[in-house]
Structure formats: structure tokens, C-alpha cells
Design a protein around this motif. Structure first.
Motif, PDB file in Angstrom:
ATOM      1  N   ARG A  24       0.835  -1.208   0.000  1.00 50.03           N
ATOM      2  CA  ARG A  24       0.000   0.000   0.000  1.00 50.03           C
ATOM      3  C   ARG A  24       0.873   1.263   0.000  1.00 50.03           C
ATOM      4  O   ARG A  24       0.588   2.235  -0.687  1.00 50.03           O
ATOM      5  N   GLY A  25       1.945   1.259   0.787  1.00 52.20           N
ATOM      6  CA  GLY A  25       2.861   2.392   0.818  1.00 52.20           C
ATOM      7  C   GLY A  25       3.529   2.615  -0.531  1.00 52.20           C
ATOM      8  O   GLY A  25       3.723   3.754  -0.958  1.00 52.20           O
ATOM      9  N   ARG A  30       3.792   6.114  -5.576  1.00 54.08           N
ATOM     10  CA  ARG A  30       3.606   6.400  -6.995  1.00 54.08           C
ATOM     11  C   ARG A  30       2.530   7.465  -7.203  1.00 54.08           C
ATOM     12  O   ARG A  30       2.702   8.407  -7.978  1.00 54.08           O
ATOM     13  N   ARG A  31       1.426   7.337  -6.507  1.00 52.73           N
ATOM     14  CA  ARG A  31       0.333   8.307  -6.651  1.00 52.73           C
ATOM     15  C   ARG A  31       0.756   9.695  -6.175  1.00 52.73           C
ATOM     16  O   ARG A  31       0.438  10.699  -6.811  1.00 52.73           O
ATOM     17  N   LEU A  32       1.453   9.764  -5.050  1.00 55.39           N
ATOM     18  CA  LEU A  32       1.918  11.056  -4.538  1.00 55.39           C
ATOM     19  C   LEU A  32       2.912  11.703  -5.499  1.00 55.39           C
ATOM     20  O   LEU A  32       2.888  12.922  -5.701  1.00 55.39           O
ATOM     21  N   GLU A  58       9.158   1.175  -9.348  1.00 54.89           N
ATOM     22  CA  GLU A  58      10.221   0.168  -9.218  1.00 54.89           C
ATOM     23  C   GLU A  58      11.043   0.368  -7.950  1.00 54.89           C
ATOM     24  O   GLU A  58      11.297  -0.584  -7.210  1.00 54.89           O
ATOM     25  N   LEU A  59      11.447   1.597  -7.678  1.00 56.75           N
ATOM     26  CA  LEU A  59      12.264   1.849  -6.487  1.00 56.75           C
ATOM     27  C   LEU A  59      11.479   1.596  -5.205  1.00 56.75           C
ATOM     28  O   LEU A  59      12.022   1.059  -4.231  1.00 56.75           O
ATOM     29  N   ALA A  60      10.200   1.954  -5.185  1.00 54.29           N
ATOM     30  CA  ALA A  60       9.372   1.697  -4.003  1.00 54.29           C
ATOM     31  C   ALA A  60       9.144   0.201  -3.823  1.00 54.29           C
ATOM     32  O   ALA A  60       9.202  -0.311  -2.698  1.00 54.29           O
ATOM     33  N   ALA A  61       8.904  -0.520  -4.916  1.00 53.28           N
ATOM     34  CA  ALA A  61       8.731  -1.975  -4.821  1.00 53.28           C
ATOM     35  C   ALA A  61       9.998  -2.633  -4.285  1.00 53.28           C
ATOM     36  O   ALA A  61       9.932  -3.542  -3.441  1.00 53.28           O
ATOM     37  N   ASN A  62      11.153  -2.174  -4.751  1.00 54.16           N
ATOM     38  CA  ASN A  62      12.411  -2.716  -4.233  1.00 54.16           C
ATOM     39  C   ASN A  62      12.590  -2.395  -2.754  1.00 54.16           C
ATOM     40  O   ASN A  62      13.070  -3.233  -1.981  1.00 54.16           O
ATOM     41  N   ALA A  63      12.204  -1.197  -2.350  1.00 59.56           N
ATOM     42  CA  ALA A  63      12.344  -0.806  -0.946  1.00 59.56           C
ATOM     43  C   ALA A  63      11.510  -1.690  -0.030  1.00 59.56           C
ATOM     44  O   ALA A  63      11.967  -2.076   1.039  1.00 59.56           O
ATOM     45  N   ILE A  64      10.300  -2.025  -0.465  1.00 57.51           N
ATOM     46  CA  ILE A  64       9.446  -2.841   0.416  1.00 57.51           C
ATOM     47  C   ILE A  64       9.761  -4.326   0.305  1.00 57.51           C
ATOM     48  O   ILE A  64       9.480  -5.088   1.220  1.00 57.51           O
ATOM     49  N   THR A  65      10.367  -4.742  -0.804  1.00 58.57           N
ATOM     50  CA  THR A  65      10.681  -6.158  -0.990  1.00 58.57           C
ATOM     51  C   THR A  65      12.062  -6.510  -0.451  1.00 58.57           C
ATOM     52  O   THR A  65      12.214  -7.484   0.282  1.00 58.57           O
ATOM     53  N   HIS A  66      13.055  -5.718  -0.799  1.00 64.03           N
ATOM     54  CA  HIS A  66      14.442  -6.045  -0.459  1.00 64.03           C
ATOM     55  C   HIS A  66      15.026  -5.168   0.639  1.00 64.03           C
ATOM     56  O   HIS A  66      16.040  -5.521   1.224  1.00 64.03           O
ATOM     57  N   GLY A  67      14.412  -4.014   0.909  1.00 64.72           N
ATOM     58  CA  GLY A  67      14.969  -3.084   1.882  1.00 64.72           C
ATOM     59  C   GLY A  67      14.156  -2.948   3.151  1.00 64.72           C
ATOM     60  O   GLY A  67      14.457  -2.120   4.003  1.00 64.72           O
ATOM     61  N   ARG A  68      13.141  -3.780   3.290  1.00 61.68           N
ATOM     62  CA  ARG A  68      12.236  -3.654   4.430  1.00 61.68           C
ATOM     63  C   ARG A  68      12.867  -4.145   5.729  1.00 61.68           C
ATOM     64  O   ARG A  68      13.500  -5.188   5.769  1.00 61.68           O
TER      65      ARG A  68
END
Length: 141
Positions: A24-25, A30-32, A58-68
Motif C-alpha cells: 500500500r505504501g 507512486r500516486r503522490l 520500481e524503487l518503491a517496490a524494491n524498498a518494500i521487498t528487499h529493503g524492508r
């Protein structure tokens, strides 16, 4: 006392938001970003807006997948620099997992996102932080 008036350093304006490290974040990032770009004069559906939307996604998806890291948010930052640069940064709490572009095989389901970022951006990279890292990409606007 002699006071000096400072002059701008070329940074036109910036947007910064902390978001939960969840799907969701990532969607909200992306929307913001699209909303902020529209406010800066880059309308939805334009070349800049479309490229930035893909990079933020892409960067947000990586942050929540690999950087969480449990209990830690990720940060989205957009900076418009005059005359022609838009910088997109996504920071997460994992400094030990540095991203890289992996072309992969045609059958692979994942692993090519940063190659897409590299293709869309004029430059991209990683900046270390006290906690974690920031992955950034710059677009010419």
C-alpha cells in the motif's frame, strides 16, 4: 555584524514523504509522485510523468521487498533542480543489500527492474546513509 543574503543553489523545490514499507505504501508513493509532478507542471500521461511513475514504482517496490526492516518506513523524495533535472530518491533501512541491474533470462519473473530504471533515467545510483541507503535516479525534463 555583516549579514549576507544566500542565493539558491539550483534546487528549485523538493517533496519528501515517509511511507509504510508495505504494498500500500508503494502504491501511495507512486500516486503522490504523480500528484506532485502535476503540481510542478508535468501533467499525467506526459513523458516525464510516465517515466517518473515507472521509476518510483520500481524503487518503491524494491524498498518494500528487499529493503524492508520491520517497524521502519521508507522515504520518497522528489527534487526539481533547475534548469532541467528531476531527481527521484527512495530510501530504505537496509544498507547491506545494494541494488544492481541484472538483465536476467527471458523466463525470469523478476530481477530486471533496475535495468528499466537505468534505461529511463539519465543517471542512477546508490547513496549510503547513517541507516540504510537511498537509491536515486535523475531524469532530464
Amino acid at each position: 555584524m555583516n549579514q549576507r543574503i544566500s542565493t539558491p543553489t539550483g534546487e528549485f523545490t523538493a517533496f519528501r514523504q515517509l511511507l509504510s514499507a508495505t504494498p500500500r505504501g508503494a502504491r501511495l508513493a507512486r500516486r503522490l509522485a504523480l500528484h506532485q509532478l502535476d503540481a510542478w507542471g508535468f501533467p499525467h500521461g506526459g513523458d516525464v510523468s510516465d517515466a517518473a511513475a515507472l521509476i518510483v514504482a520500481e524503487l518503491a517496490a524494491n524498498a518494500i521487498t528487499h529493503g524492508r526492516v520491520a517497524g521502519r518506513d521508507f522515504e520518497l523524495r522528489l527534487t526539481r533542480r533547475e534548469p532541467t533535472t528531476l531527481r527521484i530518491e527512495v530510501a530504505d533501512a537496509r544498507g547491506d543489500r545494494l541494488p544492481r541491474c541484472r538483465p536476467g533470462e527471458a523466463e525470469d519473473d523478476a530481477g530486471r527492474g533496475l535495468c528499466l530504471v537505468a534505461a529511463l533515467a539519465t543517471a542512477w545510483g546508490v547513496t549510503e546513509r547513517k541507516v540504510g541507503k537511498a537509491v536515486w535516479a535523475e531524469l532530464t525534463v
